[in-house]
Design an enzyme around this catalytic site. Structure first.
Site, PDB file in Angstrom:
ATOM      1  N   ASN A  11       0.868  -1.175   0.000  1.00 27.49           N
ATOM      2  CA  ASN A  11       0.000   0.000   0.000  1.00 27.49           C
ATOM      3  C   ASN A  11       0.905   1.226   0.000  1.00 27.49           C
ATOM      4  O   ASN A  11       1.464   1.585   1.024  1.00 27.49           O
ATOM      5  CB  ASN A  11      -0.892  -0.043   1.257  1.00 27.49           C
ATOM      6  N   TRP A  12       1.032   1.828  -1.170  1.00 28.79           N
ATOM      7  CA  TRP A  12       1.958   2.962  -1.289  1.00 28.79           C
ATOM      8  C   TRP A  12       1.422   4.240  -0.644  1.00 28.79           C
ATOM      9  O   TRP A  12       2.147   5.212  -0.504  1.00 28.79           O
ATOM     10  CB  TRP A  12       2.251   3.244  -2.775  1.00 28.79           C
ATOM     11  N   LYS A  13       0.152   4.244  -0.313  1.00 26.01           N
ATOM     12  CA  LYS A  13      -0.485   5.462   0.222  1.00 26.01           C
ATOM     13  C   LYS A  13      -0.210   6.628  -0.751  1.00 26.01           C
ATOM     14  O   LYS A  13      -0.158   6.395  -1.955  1.00 26.01           O
ATOM     15  CB  LYS A  13       0.007   5.742   1.639  1.00 26.01           C
ATOM     16  N   HIS A 101      -9.403   1.578   5.047  1.00 26.15           N
ATOM     17  CA  HIS A 101      -8.117   1.757   5.722  1.00 26.15           C
ATOM     18  C   HIS A 101      -8.294   2.733   6.889  1.00 26.15           C
ATOM     19  O   HIS A 101      -9.052   3.691   6.779  1.00 26.15           O
ATOM     20  CB  HIS A 101      -7.060   2.279   4.738  1.00 26.15           C
ATOM     21  N   GLU A 103      -6.584   5.072   7.969  1.00 22.82           N
ATOM     22  CA  GLU A 103      -6.321   6.480   7.675  1.00 22.82           C
ATOM     23  C   GLU A 103      -7.561   7.146   7.087  1.00 22.82           C
ATOM     24  O   GLU A 103      -7.881   8.298   7.399  1.00 22.82           O
ATOM     25  CB  GLU A 103      -5.110   6.603   6.735  1.00 22.82           C
ATOM     26  N   GLU A 173      -5.363  -4.563  10.851  1.00 22.61           N
ATOM     27  CA  GLU A 173      -4.285  -3.592  11.061  1.00 22.61           C
ATOM     28  C   GLU A 173      -4.523  -2.827  12.357  1.00 22.61           C
ATOM     29  O   GLU A 173      -5.286  -1.856  12.377  1.00 22.61           O
ATOM     30  CB  GLU A 173      -4.256  -2.594   9.905  1.00 22.61           C
ATOM     31  N   GLY A 179       2.803   2.430  10.781  1.00 17.27           N
ATOM     32  CA  GLY A 179       3.783   3.498  10.594  1.00 17.27           C
ATOM     33  C   GLY A 179       4.526   3.874  11.863  1.00 17.27           C
ATOM     34  O   GLY A 179       5.196   4.899  11.921  1.00 17.27           O
ATOM     35  N   SER A 219       3.608  -2.011  10.313  1.00 17.24           N
ATOM     36  CA  SER A 219       5.068  -2.105  10.467  1.00 17.24           C
ATOM     37  C   SER A 219       5.632  -3.472  10.080  1.00 17.24           C
ATOM     38  O   SER A 219       6.536  -3.988  10.736  1.00 17.24           O
ATOM     39  CB  SER A 219       5.486  -1.724  11.892  1.00 17.24           C
ATOM     40  N   GLY A 240       2.855  -1.017   4.309  1.00 12.29           N
ATOM     41  CA  GLY A 240       2.900   0.407   3.967  1.00 12.29           C
ATOM     42  C   GLY A 240       4.325   0.834   3.672  1.00 12.29           C
ATOM     43  O   GLY A 240       4.867   0.595   2.582  1.00 12.29           O
TER      44      GLY A 240
HETATM   45  P1  PGA Z   1       2.978   0.418   7.652  1.00  8.52           P
HETATM   46  O1  PGA Z   1       1.505   0.666   7.063  1.00  8.52           O
HETATM   47  O2  PGA Z   1       3.474  -0.873   7.080  1.00  8.52           O
HETATM   48  O3  PGA Z   1       3.778   1.610   7.195  1.00  8.52           O
HETATM   49  O4  PGA Z   1       2.843   0.344   9.135  1.00  8.52           O
HETATM   50  C1  PGA Z   1       0.594  -0.387   6.931  1.00  8.52           C
HETATM   51  C2  PGA Z   1      -0.707   0.118   6.350  1.00  8.52           C
HETATM   52  O5  PGA Z   1      -1.141   1.215   6.729  1.00  8.52           O
HETATM   53  O6  PGA Z   1      -1.341  -0.551   5.515  1.00  8.52           O
END
Ligand code: PGA
Length: 258
Positions: A11-13, A101, A103, A173, A179, A219, A240
């Protein structure tokens, strides 16, 4: 042994332009061979602006990578400025789409109902939803993880046909692990993934729950993927930060070979 094929999605966001994306996919293709993609579904989820470039790179080089989007709007077409429909994604050969997600739930106020509408609209268009659920640190510390996950799973997957749910993906998640460099222990991650599966069994039946693939996200790195994917209820990862570097991401998806 589970017959569920592991699925690891990057997931590149909101990272990488379409030009960066082409370079990324080309580099990844040198690092990840067929032996890996035969064993693990490898999916790349770039921003909308890079979908077309990644699609054509995958197709012209005949790469065995899946293409995923990060969001969708649950209508066919219409006056929805700035939104993207499931049909638009399917015409770009998008096979997967992340919905719910944390976010988007936290920053944009997306509800379970909205996530559910998106998942259903995707399925109708032949796209597999990756439905994200997860608790906050406060909820975990207050022992409310199961209750919260239960309502997210029930409401986000409500009304989806068994056969469609069996082919869907859920990503567990924990928000406190996204993150932050803090990963859930493999045991903790596995027990919540097992719980998700039991809730899906309640919502549908055991065969459907046993077929559903459940990813862990938060993470994930080359250093913890092996232990995480050794757990019986973890069928993959949503990655991510570590998915932005082709070498790191390649090490993660090549976990069966370390
Ligand atoms: P992260 O993000 O691997 O940077 O913790 C995971 C995600 O939000 O899908």
């Amino acid at each position: 042994m589970s017959t569920r094929k592991p699925i690891i999605a990057g997931n590149w966001k909101m990272h990488l332009t379409h030009l960066d994306a082409i370079q990324f996919v080309q580099k990844l293709s040198y690092l990840v061979d067929r032996a890996t993609t035969d064993q693990v579904d490898v999916v790349i989820c770039p921003p909308f602006t890079a979908l077309r470039s990644v699609q054509t790179t995958i197709q012209s080089d005949k790469l065995a990578f899946g293409l995923g989007a990060q969001n969708v709007f649950p209508e066919k077409e219409g006056a929805f400025t700035g939104e993207i429909s499931p049909l638009m994604l399917s015409k770009l050969d998008v096979e997967y789409c992340i919905v719910g997600h944390s976010e988007r739930r936290q920053l944009l106020g997306e509800s379970n109902e909205f996530v559910n509408a998106k998942a259903k609209a995707l399925i109708k268009a032949g796209i597999t939803p990756i439905v994200c659920v997860g608790e906050t640190l406060e909820q975990r510390e207050a022992n409310e993880t199961e209750e919260w996950i239960r309502s997210q799973v029930f409401q986000s997957l409500d009304g989806i046909k068994k056969s469609d749910l069996a082919n869907a993906v859920v990503a567990y998640e924990p928000i406190w692990a996204i993150g932050t460099g803090r990963t859930a222990t493999p045991d903790d991650a596995n027990s919540v993934c097992a719980y998700v599966r039991s809730v899906v069994a309640e919502l549908t039946d055991q065969p459907t729950a046993s077929a559903l693939r459940i990813q862990y996200g938060g993470s994930v790195k080359p250093g913890n993927i092996v232990e995480l994917l050794r757990q019986p209820h973890i069928d993959g990862a949503l990655v991510g930060g570590a998915s932005l570097d082709p070498e790191e991401f390649a090490k993660i998806v090549r976990y069966p070979f370390v």
